[in-house]
Design a protein around this motif. Structure first.
Motif, PDB file in Angstrom:
ATOM      1  N   TYR A 147      -8.033  -4.956 108.155  1.00 32.91           N
ATOM      2  CA  TYR A 147      -8.895  -4.106 107.342  1.00 32.91           C
ATOM      3  C   TYR A 147      -8.687  -4.504 105.892  1.00 32.91           C
ATOM      4  O   TYR A 147      -7.640  -5.018 105.509  1.00 32.91           O
TER       5      TYR A 147
ATOM      6  N   GLU B  93      -9.528  -3.345 101.693  1.00 31.62           N
ATOM      7  CA  GLU B  93      -9.935  -2.309 100.757  1.00 31.62           C
ATOM      8  C   GLU B  93     -10.591  -2.966  99.558  1.00 31.62           C
ATOM      9  O   GLU B  93     -10.221  -4.068  99.161  1.00 31.62           O
TER      10      GLU B  93
ATOM     11  N   ARG C 147     -13.812   0.180 101.949  1.00 27.38           N
ATOM     12  CA  ARG C 147     -12.912  -0.143 103.054  1.00 27.38           C
ATOM     13  C   ARG C 147     -13.717  -0.658 104.232  1.00 27.38           C
ATOM     14  O   ARG C 147     -14.732  -0.082 104.599  1.00 27.38           O
TER      15      ARG C 147
END
Length: 191
Positions: free
Chosen positions: A48, A50, A71
């Motif tokens: 992931y 950001e 995100r």
């Protein structure tokens, strides 16, 4: 002689301490820790990001899709990228810019199609029109944007509503279908 050496060493020690203090002041410590790892019904993501910014290029190497999201996360088993509050800048074959946004989004396997959900919006700044719908799909390869949920198309002072919307960005063509209703005030003549 001893006294001058001692003063030199003491001065050098003071300079090193001042430099160390300055470095600590400029870099106070670690950056803040990222938020919790997102969990999804599709499973745990393999990565992931950001404050993500993604750019897709066409076959000729021209940027034709830019995505920003606070995100995003990718799940490997379905090869889907999920986006929070995505904002997309799309460029058609003629270089016109389009802007799309929503509460959430998904990039399908291989990065196509882009699906925007929750207060999805498509803006055509050059043509001054705006589309609002609940779910908007965009196929970057064909330049086709569509919605199978009720959509409202606005080009002030006009507005129209229909059950389905299609736009072919590269052809500068749009279609609103099924139970279409609209408001089209008459043109005012100025003498």
């Amino acid at each position: 002689m001893r006294r001058s050496r001692f003063a030199f060493r003491l001065g050098l020690l003071g300079l090193l301490l001042a430099l160390g203090g300055l470095l600590v002041w400029l870099d106070p410590g670690e950056s803040p820790a990222p938020g919790p790892v997102p969990h999804d019904t599709a499973g745990e993501p393999d990565y992931y990001l950001e404050q993500a910014r993604l750019t897709r290029f066409d076959a000729s190497g021209q940027a034709h899709q830019r995505l920003t999201s606070p995100r995003l996360s990718h799940t490997p088993h379905d090869d889907v990228t999920r986006l929070e509050s995505p904002r997309a800048k799309l460029v058609d074959d003629d270089g016109r810019r389009w802007i799309a946004s929503a509460d959430s989004g998904r990039l399908g396997a291989g990065g196509n199609p882009l699906t925007l959900s929750g207060d999805a919006r498509l803006l055509a700044p050059a043509e001054r029109w705006q589309l609002d719908t609940e779910v908007l799909h965009y196929d970057a390869d064909s330049g086709h944007a569509w919605s199978e949920t009720p959509a409202t198309l606005r080009q002030p002072p006009q507005r129209m509503r229909g059950e389905r919307f299609d736009a072919w960005l590269n052809d500068n063509r749009a279609r609103l279908t099924d139970n279409v209703r609209g408001y089209h005030p008459p043109e005012r003549r100025t003498d």
